[in-house]
Motif scaffolding. Sequence first.
Motif, PDB file in Angstrom:
ATOM      1  N   ALA A 131       0.930  -1.082   0.112  1.00 20.74           N
ATOM      2  CA  ALA A 131       0.095   0.024  -0.195  1.00 20.74           C
ATOM      3  C   ALA A 131       0.909   1.331  -0.033  1.00 20.74           C
ATOM      4  O   ALA A 131       1.802   1.325   0.883  1.00 20.74           O
ATOM      5  N   TRP A 176      -5.785   1.611   7.875  1.00 17.08           N
ATOM      6  CA  TRP A 176      -5.428   1.279   8.920  1.00 17.08           C
ATOM      7  C   TRP A 176      -6.969   1.227   9.741  1.00 17.08           C
ATOM      8  O   TRP A 176      -7.083   2.524  10.032  1.00 17.08           O
ATOM      9  N   SER A 235      -7.702   2.888   0.383  1.00 20.05           N
ATOM     10  CA  SER A 235      -6.267   2.714   0.094  1.00 20.05           C
ATOM     11  C   SER A 235      -5.923   2.540  -1.404  1.00 20.05           C
ATOM     12  O   SER A 235      -6.621   2.111  -2.165  1.00 20.05           O
ATOM     13  N   SER A 250      -0.597 -12.593   3.261  1.00 22.24           N
ATOM     14  CA  SER A 250      -1.909 -12.796   3.595  1.00 22.24           C
ATOM     15  C   SER A 250      -2.578 -12.275   2.343  1.00 22.24           C
ATOM     16  O   SER A 250      -3.749 -12.685   2.053  1.00 22.24           O
ATOM     17  N   SER A 297      -8.751 -11.184   4.364  1.00 19.12           N
ATOM     18  CA  SER A 297      -7.687  -9.897   4.649  1.00 19.12           C
ATOM     19  C   SER A 297      -7.989  -8.927   3.885  1.00 19.12           C
ATOM     20  O   SER A 297      -8.236  -8.807   2.833  1.00 19.12           O
ATOM     21  N   GLY A 298      -8.119  -7.707   4.556  1.00 21.53           N
ATOM     22  CA  GLY A 298      -8.552  -6.505   3.838  1.00 21.53           C
ATOM     23  C   GLY A 298      -7.522  -6.199   2.545  1.00 21.53           C
ATOM     24  O   GLY A 298      -8.257  -6.040   1.567  1.00 21.53           O
ATOM     25  N   ARG A 300      -7.033  -5.861  -2.775  1.00 23.80           N
ATOM     26  CA  ARG A 300      -6.054  -5.346  -3.791  1.00 23.80           C
ATOM     27  C   ARG A 300      -5.198  -6.159  -4.686  1.00 23.80           C
ATOM     28  O   ARG A 300      -4.894  -5.681  -5.561  1.00 23.80           O
ATOM     29  N   SER A 329      -1.793  -7.366  12.140  1.00 20.21           N
ATOM     30  CA  SER A 329      -2.568  -6.279  11.723  1.00 20.21           C
ATOM     31  C   SER A 329      -3.919  -6.086  12.395  1.00 20.21           C
ATOM     32  O   SER A 329      -4.187  -5.048  12.545  1.00 20.21           O
ATOM     33  N   THR A 330      -4.790  -6.993  12.271  1.00 15.75           N
ATOM     34  CA  THR A 330      -6.191  -6.903  12.902  1.00 15.75           C
ATOM     35  C   THR A 330      -6.239  -6.500  14.108  1.00 15.75           C
ATOM     36  O   THR A 330      -7.062  -5.552  14.472  1.00 15.75           O
ATOM     37  N   MET A 380      -4.701  -2.732  14.461  1.00 14.84           N
ATOM     38  CA  MET A 380      -5.478  -1.648  14.069  1.00 14.84           C
ATOM     39  C   MET A 380      -6.681  -1.650  15.212  1.00 14.84           C
ATOM     40  O   MET A 380      -7.317  -0.560  15.334  1.00 14.84           O
TER      41      MET A 380
HETATM   42  O1  PMV Z   1      -5.055  -6.773   5.338  1.00 15.38           O
HETATM   43  P1  PMV Z   1      -4.440  -6.602   6.671  1.00 15.38           P
HETATM   44  O2  PMV Z   1      -5.490  -7.118   7.675  1.00 15.38           O
HETATM   45  O3  PMV Z   1      -3.035  -7.652   6.683  1.00 15.38           O
HETATM   46  O4  PMV Z   1      -3.943  -5.296   6.947  1.00 15.38           O
HETATM   47  C1  PMV Z   1      -2.909  -4.503   6.001  1.00 15.38           C
HETATM   48  C2  PMV Z   1      -2.525  -3.275   6.823  1.00 15.38           C
HETATM   49  C3  PMV Z   1      -1.284  -2.702   6.405  1.00 15.38           C
HETATM   50  O5  PMV Z   1      -0.438  -3.678   5.662  1.00 15.38           O
HETATM   51  C4  PMV Z   1      -0.371  -1.878   7.195  1.00 15.38           C
HETATM   52  C5  PMV Z   1      -1.717  -1.605   5.486  1.00 15.38           C
HETATM   53  C6  PMV Z   1      -2.212  -1.826   4.177  1.00 15.38           C
HETATM   54  O6  PMV Z   1      -2.988  -1.088   3.350  1.00 15.38           O
HETATM   55  O7  PMV Z   1      -1.832  -2.900   3.529  1.00 15.38           O
END
Ligand code: PMV
Length: 332
Positions: free
Chosen positions: A31, A36, A50, A123, A155-156, A160, A208-209, A212
């Motif tokens: 990203a 976040w 994002s 992930s 995973s958010g 992307r 990260s979950t 955040m």
């Molecule tokens: O998708 P997750 O839950 O792994 O969160 C990703 C969080 C960051 O990598 C820090 C930011 C991002 O937008 O990828």
Amino acid sequence: MKNKQRDFVDQIIPHRTPTQKGTGKAPVNIALSKYWGKRNVDLNLPTNSSLSISLPGLGTKTQIEWVENQSDHIYLNETKVASDDSFAQRIRLFLDLFRPNTQGGFIVNTLNSVPTAAGLASSASGYAALVLALNDCFQWDLPLKRLSLLARLGSGSASRSLYDGFALWHKGQLDNGMDSYAEKIDQAWPELCIGLLEIDVSTKPISSTQGMQNTVNHCELYQAWPDKAEADLQKTHQAIQDKDFQQLGQTSENNALAMHATMIATWPPILYWQPESVAAMHKVWQLRAEGCDVYFTMDAGPNLKLLFLKQDAPMIQTHFPSIKVIQPFSDT
Ligand code: PMV
């Protein structure tokens, strides 16, 4: 939580009858304007939009098969993962959303070309590849935007990873989460390079979950984040359209540091950096002071990702001999 997610999935997938062995392949993404914070934990809906860049050649390949009358078997890099391992548990919970109504299990084979859980977003490529493999296994024939909605549940950032190049994940407005998906930004930038600087590839201390959620709930500075994130995203998007590298680099580095500032200002504090991470930041700033256009971004881990243009690659490689350089629009 599971019922809400299954209801969501039911609105997207046409049926639950697997027809063949399915395969999927997806890149990791970094990203440049970060996500976040979640506005809805059950449906993995983000507080802010994002923007990312995918790294071709680094990512996940997954094969999946449904077998009647047996339990799930999950393999990571050709090794069977114990069923009580947290990696296997997370995948099984995700697969629960798609299971047919018959007795049986999934055989999942995952090959990762990035270290798992090292802040290099394995992930993201993992869930994107898994959703592509499910789409193939069930022959749903869903468009990428719909698959992005499904990957988001795993995973958010996986939302992307369905795309090469730049991708924009819209936070969406709806409570049902149907408008929170990523789409491709159709713009190539052949001279753009990303350098991966591995500081520490061991598993991160806090996911990260979890990180955040703690930030959202226990950091006063976080209130400033959503507006800042949206403004940065607009600037980043514009910089890509204008091919304005300095604007891209400055906005990305500042966005990453602002995200980390909210983590550090959380109680108890969240600090993913190692002393070597800070030393590398100083080195980047020193190089910039000497006239080299290089910037960094960082995710939920100690590793740095450097941004620079191809003409500066030899100089960067001299100063960071261990760096892995990727050209997102020239490498395959
Ligand atoms: O998708 P997750 O839950 O792994 O969160 C990703 C969080 C960051 O990598 C820090 C930011 C991002 O937008 O990828």
